[in-house]
Motif scaffolding. Structure first.
Motif, mmCIF file in Angstrom:
data_model
loop_
_atom_site.group_PDB
_atom_site.id
_atom_site.type_symbol
_atom_site.label_atom_id
_atom_site.label_comp_id
_atom_site.label_asym_id
_atom_site.label_seq_id
_atom_site.Cartn_x
_atom_site.Cartn_y
_atom_site.Cartn_z
ATOM 1 N N GLY A 171 0.849 -1.181 0.000
ATOM 2 C CA GLY A 171 0.000 0.000 0.000
ATOM 3 C C GLY A 171 0.883 1.228 0.000
ATOM 4 O O GLY A 171 2.019 1.175 0.479
ATOM 5 N N THR A 231 -3.006 -14.391 -3.402
ATOM 6 C CA THR A 231 -4.213 -13.575 -3.491
ATOM 7 C C THR A 231 -4.788 -13.370 -2.084
ATOM 8 O O THR A 231 -4.538 -14.173 -1.179
ATOM 9 C CB THR A 231 -5.289 -14.232 -4.369
ATOM 10 N N THR A 259 -1.058 0.523 -4.972
ATOM 11 C CA THR A 259 -0.815 -0.720 -4.239
ATOM 12 C C THR A 259 0.126 -1.616 -5.021
ATOM 13 O O THR A 259 1.081 -2.176 -4.467
ATOM 14 C CB THR A 259 -2.155 -1.439 -3.962
ATOM 15 N N ALA A 260 -0.130 -1.758 -6.311
ATOM 16 C CA ALA A 260 0.723 -2.593 -7.165
ATOM 17 C C ALA A 260 2.146 -2.026 -7.248
ATOM 18 O O ALA A 260 3.122 -2.780 -7.205
ATOM 19 C CB ALA A 260 0.123 -2.709 -8.560
ATOM 20 N N THR A 293 -6.023 3.657 -6.597
ATOM 21 C CA THR A 293 -5.579 2.932 -5.400
ATOM 22 C C THR A 293 -4.909 1.623 -5.796
ATOM 23 O O THR A 293 -3.867 1.255 -5.244
ATOM 24 C CB THR A 293 -6.772 2.661 -4.458
ATOM 25 N N ALA A 294 -5.504 0.913 -6.749
ATOM 26 C CA ALA A 294 -4.933 -0.363 -7.204
ATOM 27 C C ALA A 294 -3.544 -0.151 -7.795
ATOM 28 O O ALA A 294 -2.629 -0.948 -7.545
ATOM 29 C CB ALA A 294 -5.858 -1.019 -8.221
ATOM 30 N N ARG A 310 -1.028 -10.283 -3.687
ATOM 31 C CA ARG A 310 -1.280 -9.901 -5.083
ATOM 32 C C ARG A 310 -2.433 -8.913 -5.125
ATOM 33 O O ARG A 310 -3.435 -9.096 -4.453
ATOM 34 C CB ARG A 310 -1.639 -11.139 -5.894
ATOM 35 N N VAL A 311 -2.245 -7.876 -5.915
ATOM 36 C CA VAL A 311 -3.329 -6.920 -6.112
ATOM 37 C C VAL A 311 -4.336 -7.609 -7.006
ATOM 38 O O VAL A 311 -4.051 -7.916 -8.160
ATOM 39 C CB VAL A 311 -2.824 -5.607 -6.761
ATOM 40 N N CYS A 343 2.060 0.487 4.246
ATOM 41 C CA CYS A 343 2.590 -0.759 3.670
ATOM 42 C C CYS A 343 3.016 -1.649 4.830
ATOM 43 O O CYS A 343 3.939 -1.317 5.573
ATOM 44 C CB CYS A 343 3.771 -0.443 2.751
ATOM 45 N N SER A 359 -8.246 -7.099 -7.316
ATOM 46 C CA SER A 359 -9.077 -6.123 -8.014
ATOM 47 C C SER A 359 -9.599 -5.139 -7.000
ATOM 48 O O SER A 359 -9.876 -5.494 -5.855
ATOM 49 C CB SER A 359 -10.246 -6.793 -8.737
ATOM 50 N N GLN A 360 -9.654 -3.929 -7.405
ATOM 51 C CA GLN A 360 -10.194 -2.877 -6.556
ATOM 52 C C GLN A 360 -11.020 -1.968 -7.440
ATOM 53 O O GLN A 360 -10.747 -1.816 -8.628
ATOM 54 C CB GLN A 360 -9.075 -2.089 -5.870
#
Length: 194
Positions: free
Chosen positions: A9, A104, A82-83, A78-79, A69-70, A13, A72-73
């Motif tokens: 994040g 996941t 995060t990634a 934001t995604a 793992r990112v 994080c 889905s958002q």
């Protein structure tokens, strides 16, 4: 095996390190949350996370890095953040020759809480119980990082066996196809076809 779990994040994080023992025993080593202010430039936020990751990698010397793992958002911005946060930590590990594995959110929740749809309270409660902690790790990002590390400890042996089985199956297939090609070649010679 020492696992460095990361709940990626930009604002928070989560970092958590655990040692795995025999069976399903897991011992806590360290946990923290790296924070970056939203008003800071993106590159500086990523640099702060990367620097913290490098310090942890050098200090705790994990065998593997496990990152959530990112998946889905709804919020694309934001995604992306995060990634990117997960990516800079994974890159720091890769530069040191440390294996990086992604899990996941549902795999993590299922491994730790027994339910792939568990909420944050359930995950935190189970992490606290599994690690024998007197106090629940806070904020939730810290507990999530430990959950990711625990998940990897428990899933790694199965993943390793699956990889070995896939490799053995591929080798068996290669041998079968080579033998079949040789039989076809022999049949063609017997039939008088050059």
């Amino acid at each position: 095996m020492r696992v460095f779990g990361v709940d990626p994040g930009l604002t928070r994080c989560g970092f958590g390190v655990v040692d795995s023992g025999r069976g399903r025993t897991v011992a806590p080593v360290a946990v923290d949350v790296i924070r970056t202010p939203p008003e800071m430039e993106l590159s500086q936020r990523l640099l702060r996370i990367s620097n913290a990751a490098e310090e942890w990698l050098d200090l705790y010397k994990p065998t593997v890095l496990a990152v959530e793992r990112v998946f889905s958002q709804h919020n694309v911005r934001t995604a992306m953040g995060t990634a990117q946060a997960g990516g800079v930590v994974a890159l720091a590990a890769a530069r040191r020759g440390i294996d990086v594995c992604f899990h996941t959110p549902s795999q993590v929740k299922s491994a730790v809480a027994g339910n792939g749809a568990a909420d944050k309270k359930q995950v935190t409660a189970m992490v606290t119980k599994i690690l024998g902690l007197a106090v629940a790790p806070k904020p939730a990002d810290a507990a999530d990082a430990l959950a990711i590390a625990i998940c990897h400890c428990w899933r790694a042996p199965m993943l390793s066996r699956m990889a070995q089985a896939e490799q053995a199956a591929a080798e068996q297939k290669r041998r079968y196809e080579a033998r079949l090609a040789e039989l076809n070649k022999t049949r063609l010679k017997k039939a008088g076809t050059p």
